[in-house]
Design an enzyme around this catalytic site. Sequence first.
Site, PDB file in Angstrom:
ATOM      1  CG  HIS A   1      -6.179   0.545   4.780  1.00 10.31           C
ATOM      2  ND1 HIS A   1      -4.932   0.021   4.964  1.00 10.31           N
ATOM      3  CD2 HIS A   1      -6.845   0.289   5.946  1.00 10.31           C
ATOM      4  CE1 HIS A   1      -4.822  -0.519   6.169  1.00 10.31           C
ATOM      5  NE2 HIS A   1      -5.979  -0.368   6.785  1.00 10.31           N
TER       6      HIS A   1
ATOM      7  CD  GLU B   1      -2.920  -1.105   2.367  1.00 10.21           C
ATOM      8  OE1 GLU B   1      -2.843  -0.145   3.179  1.00 10.21           O
ATOM      9  OE2 GLU B   1      -3.766  -1.998   2.461  1.00 10.21           O
TER      10      GLU B   1
END
Length: 526
Positions: A279, A261
């Site tokens: 997220h 990420e």
Amino acid sequence: MTVRVLISDKMDPKAAAIFRERGIEVDEKPGLTPDELKAIIGDYDGLAIRSATKVTKALLESAAKLKVVGRAGIGVDNVDIPAATARGVVVMNTPFGNSITTAEHAIALMFALARQLPEADASTQAGKWEKNRFMGVELTGKTLGLIGCGNIGSIVASRALGLKMKVAAFDPFLTPERAVELGVDKVELDELLRRADFITLHTPLTDQTRNILSRENLAKAKAGVRIINCARGGLIDEGALKDALDSGHVGGAALDVFMTEPATASPLFGTPGFISTPHLGASTSEAQVNVAIQVAEQMSDFLLLGGVTNAVNMPSLSAEEAPRLKPYMALAEKLGKLVGQVLGEGIRSASVEVEGAAAELNQKPITGAVLAGLMGSYSDSVNMVNAPFLAKERGLDVREVRHEREGDYHTLVAVTVGTAAGEVRVAGTLFGNKAPRLVDIFGVGVEAELTGSMLYIVNSDEPGFIGKLGTVLGEAEINIATFNLGRRAAGGEAVALVAVDGDVSRGVVAQLCALPGVREVVPLSF
């Protein structure tokens, strides 16, 4: 003494306000580079973070004053826990602040998968009216498989049961009693994979859970299963999931978290039946406020009162418990220091016993204090955070024993250590519920305050010894503060604990060892 905290990530302003209300000096500096953070971290007692700040071993080495890292959120994979523990830094998170928000996001993704909502939305807004293309499934009567049934997983279970789903849970820490209370079936992973129509993950990323949905386990899953992950990236083999989606074995997948990420590219992107969000599990205004408030309150309680809440590397100790436990922890640490200094390197095991009033308390902090005293004989900068870690490194077997009975003392803490020669025991109590006193040392009854510089002396119980001891210390201009004696039997082995003003040199220790009848002399420091 001023206590200082740095908030290094963007956080709700209520966090800084709480610190200031509690008398803590706080600086808000989000967006620092690693080098900029490293240059200033040495000035702070506490560091409040979210997910952007990386608390690395290198950063911790520059954090000479740092006592606590508070993560506003659940995941602490951006903190080097072993390095923090080794340096005695408490690491806290806020596991409850965004539990509902994350659980609701998992339920939302489950609905989205069941009814193909993102694809239907995109098709409709593109001017198409493909009513027959999007044939969904009902949730009612379906089986939801929970991998992880802790704070968030249990909320998801409750919501799913409200939707008239059946729930099967795989979690090694879920007790049968708790499963009954939640209304879920406790199962092994293989059975969950075989039964579940939907699978949702709610477990931290550890060596045991990494790739828990591996290619092999995905192959074991029920054909057409739909998978949701709002926990941590790395729990699913993303390449294997792509293949399973392409083959149709997995009927759909929704990921809020990824192995890497920000996930700006992924082989899963564009795959039919795949939904992704960036997220967002904790991304509600309520959750952001909640975790900010909680991390500030937890860090303040620790820095000002000694309370430890939601720590990932030491036992919890509430702000209410801390004042009551403080004298016990002082006693426990002194007992550990005594044993460590007298016995040195030969300790193989330690058993911490509590009796009487002490048995009514949280024993974990007492054990931690014993280990802090014990390990302090071997390493510098030891505290309750890193002492269990150091004890484990040395292969020390640690046990806890709780006696409900009350013996000769209304409260008692005892430490029994094992050596190659056998086991020995020391014990202490509190006078007036606050003053630590040693009452037993290796089977010899004494009554001594363990404080400052002391001498532990084992000698034959013979007339004139005290005078000879006093003469040696007097000639060395060492003043005796207190003198405590005990013996096994008249004319047998005697023990003296002598508190002195100032340190005792090696030369004086050698003189004392040379006195007739002296078997051992150990300088002590408390």
